[in-house]
Design a protein around this motif. Structure first.
Motif, mmCIF file in Angstrom:
data_model
loop_
_atom_site.group_PDB
_atom_site.id
_atom_site.type_symbol
_atom_site.label_atom_id
_atom_site.label_comp_id
_atom_site.label_asym_id
_atom_site.label_seq_id
_atom_site.Cartn_x
_atom_site.Cartn_y
_atom_site.Cartn_z
ATOM 1 N N TYR A 105 93.678 40.623 25.681
ATOM 2 C CA TYR A 105 93.734 41.255 24.367
ATOM 3 C C TYR A 105 94.798 40.677 23.449
ATOM 4 O O TYR A 105 94.695 40.773 22.225
ATOM 5 C CB TYR A 105 93.969 42.761 24.530
ATOM 6 C CG TYR A 105 95.337 43.118 25.050
ATOM 7 C CD1 TYR A 105 96.389 43.412 24.189
ATOM 8 C CD2 TYR A 105 95.576 43.164 26.424
ATOM 9 C CE1 TYR A 105 97.644 43.738 24.670
ATOM 10 C CE2 TYR A 105 96.826 43.489 26.914
ATOM 11 C CZ TYR A 105 97.853 43.774 26.040
ATOM 12 O OH TYR A 105 99.092 44.085 26.520
ATOM 13 N N PHE A 106 95.871 40.055 23.965
ATOM 14 C CA PHE A 106 96.969 39.653 23.090
ATOM 15 C C PHE A 106 96.883 38.208 22.639
ATOM 16 O O PHE A 106 97.772 37.717 21.961
ATOM 17 C CB PHE A 106 98.329 39.898 23.759
ATOM 18 C CG PHE A 106 98.424 39.453 25.185
ATOM 19 C CD1 PHE A 106 98.213 40.353 26.201
ATOM 20 C CD2 PHE A 106 98.725 38.136 25.497
ATOM 21 C CE1 PHE A 106 98.303 39.950 27.528
ATOM 22 C CE2 PHE A 106 98.827 37.734 26.816
ATOM 23 C CZ PHE A 106 98.601 38.642 27.840
ATOM 24 N N TRP A 107 95.840 37.466 23.004
ATOM 25 C CA TRP A 107 95.673 36.094 22.521
ATOM 26 C C TRP A 107 94.578 36.068 21.460
ATOM 27 O O TRP A 107 93.624 35.310 21.539
ATOM 28 C CB TRP A 107 95.364 35.152 23.687
ATOM 29 C CG TRP A 107 96.587 34.786 24.476
ATOM 30 C CD1 TRP A 107 97.776 34.375 23.969
ATOM 31 C CD2 TRP A 107 96.735 34.804 25.888
ATOM 32 N NE1 TRP A 107 98.681 34.130 24.974
ATOM 33 C CE2 TRP A 107 98.064 34.384 26.179
ATOM 34 C CE3 TRP A 107 95.897 35.126 26.958
ATOM 35 C CZ2 TRP A 107 98.548 34.283 27.473
ATOM 36 C CZ3 TRP A 107 96.390 35.023 28.246
ATOM 37 C CH2 TRP A 107 97.701 34.606 28.495
ATOM 38 N N SER A 108 94.743 36.906 20.460
ATOM 39 C CA SER A 108 93.727 37.061 19.420
ATOM 40 C C SER A 108 93.869 35.976 18.359
ATOM 41 O O SER A 108 94.848 35.218 18.324
ATOM 42 C CB SER A 108 93.857 38.437 18.766
ATOM 43 O OG SER A 108 95.132 38.571 18.167
ATOM 44 N N ARG A 111 97.041 35.296 16.150
ATOM 45 C CA ARG A 111 98.217 34.627 16.714
ATOM 46 C C ARG A 111 98.401 33.221 16.138
ATOM 47 O O ARG A 111 99.516 32.691 16.136
ATOM 48 C CB ARG A 111 98.075 34.528 18.235
ATOM 49 C CG ARG A 111 98.137 35.864 18.955
ATOM 50 C CD ARG A 111 99.559 36.357 19.072
ATOM 51 N NE ARG A 111 99.674 37.509 19.956
ATOM 52 C CZ ARG A 111 100.822 38.050 20.325
ATOM 53 N NH1 ARG A 111 101.948 37.536 19.888
ATOM 54 N NH2 ARG A 111 100.847 39.099 21.109
ATOM 55 N N THR A 124 101.867 31.755 24.984
ATOM 56 C CA THR A 124 102.293 32.968 24.299
ATOM 57 C C THR A 124 102.343 32.713 22.798
ATOM 58 O O THR A 124 102.642 31.615 22.346
ATOM 59 C CB THR A 124 103.681 33.408 24.778
ATOM 60 O OG1 THR A 124 104.592 32.317 24.603
ATOM 61 C CG2 THR A 124 103.661 33.808 26.233
ATOM 62 N N TYR A 125 102.048 33.724 22.016
ATOM 63 C CA TYR A 125 102.000 33.644 20.559
ATOM 64 C C TYR A 125 100.920 32.670 20.077
ATOM 65 O O TYR A 125 101.021 32.116 18.987
ATOM 66 C CB TYR A 125 103.358 33.239 19.969
ATOM 67 C CG TYR A 125 104.498 34.121 20.407
ATOM 68 C CD1 TYR A 125 104.608 35.423 19.930
ATOM 69 C CD2 TYR A 125 105.450 33.667 21.306
ATOM 70 C CE1 TYR A 125 105.644 36.243 20.344
ATOM 71 C CE2 TYR A 125 106.489 34.481 21.720
ATOM 72 C CZ TYR A 125 106.583 35.769 21.234
ATOM 73 O OH TYR A 125 107.607 36.580 21.647
#
Length: 293
Positions: A105-108, A111, A124-125
């Motif tokens: 979910y956090f590698w949208s 980013r 990351t990011y």
């Protein structure tokens, strides 16, 4: 040119013989004319440009008035078929980002436009898709722009080669999710954690896509920066107005512009497509009305 921040320089090599003569040329940018400007800081060294091809060199916002291309050494020939220089007249554009899939979910998609280039823990990011066929990422600029440059920052650590072969496509169509728009560049490779800029001759479009064609591919983008300018739009209006000013007097346009500004309409430049003319009144003879039966 005036003092400016230079973001990139594009050099086009000769197409006939001797393309290797450009090898070792230095691009220098600065404000000094010492040694004809050839002592200014180095932006890049040209290691080689194929015959008739163009190569972009990112200069990381170097400040300078003078841009030099010099080949150090004795008995050298310098041939330049085209040199294009890009500066901060082109602004960084923003918009809405989407991508074909999201790996966790956090590698949208957002980013890749969050302003964070450094990816200390590999991805990351970064925007990151699943492994799939022809994964893509798209930025909707919400309007049509003249796009002059796209800078891509690759992931650090392992798997940096996944970006190889990615295509940058720019245009106004959403057919095939925008991936059928004209191809502007192909990413050969970007070093791990590095950034590479791709420059275009003011390509026009609303959508910027990055897609890796092929089977079982993964697309990771740690940052995508798009630079360009909004096209100047011209509207033609036919007006009829009452004025005591001479129609051929330039003050009439200034009065109209001030009137628009007083109504909150700013950022508008007025000009005549043809000189205004006074309306000629025609005298009508008065007489008895005729009744037609």
């Amino acid at each position: 040119m005036d003092l400016n921040n230079i973001t990139g320089v594009v050099v086009t090599n000769r197409i006939d013989c001797c393309p290797g003569q450009i090898d070792g040329a230095e691009i220098r940018i600065g404000n000094s004319l010492d040694n004809n400007g050839n002592n200014n800081p180095i932006c890049a060294v040209i290691s080689g440009i194929p015959a008739g091809r163009s190569v972009s060199y990112s200069c990381s916002d170097m400040e300078g008035r003078y841009v030099n291309v010099v080949i150090p050494g004795d008995s050298k020939n310098l041939t330049l078929c085209e040199v294009r220089i890009y500066g901060t007249d082109n602004v960084k554009l923003t918009g809405n980002a989407v991508q074909s899939s999201v790996f966790q979910y956090f590698w949208s998609a957002e980013r890749a436009v969050d302003g964070i280039k450094l990816a200390p823990d590999e991805a990351t990011y970064c925007a990151h898709t699943n492994e799939e066929n022809s994964p893509w990422w798209r930025l909707d600029l919400l309007d049509e722009y003249y796009i002059s440059a796209v800078t891509i920052t690759n992931r650090a650590g392992g798997h940096s080669g996944r970006i190889n072969g990615a295509e940058i496509r720019i245009g106004n169509s959403l057919e095939n999710n925008g991936n059928n728009n004209p191809r502007c560049a192909v990413v050969q490779s970007i070093p791990a954690g590095g950034s590479l800029s791709y420059f275009f001759p003011h390509t026009k479009g609303r959508y910027v896509n990055v897609i890796i064609p092929g089977v079982k591919k993964i697309l990771t983008l740690c940052e995508v920066e798009v630079y360009g300018i909004l096209p100047v739009r011209k509207n033609f209006v036919r007006m009829k107005f009452v004025s005591t000013s001479d129609p051929e007097n330039d003050k009439l346009l200034s009065q109209l512009q001030s009137a628009l500004a007083s109504r909150g309409i700013t950022g508008v430049t007025l000009s005549w497509t043809k000189p205004p003319q006074r309306e000629q009144k025609r005298d009508v003879e008065e007489g008895p009305c005729q009744i037609i039966q």
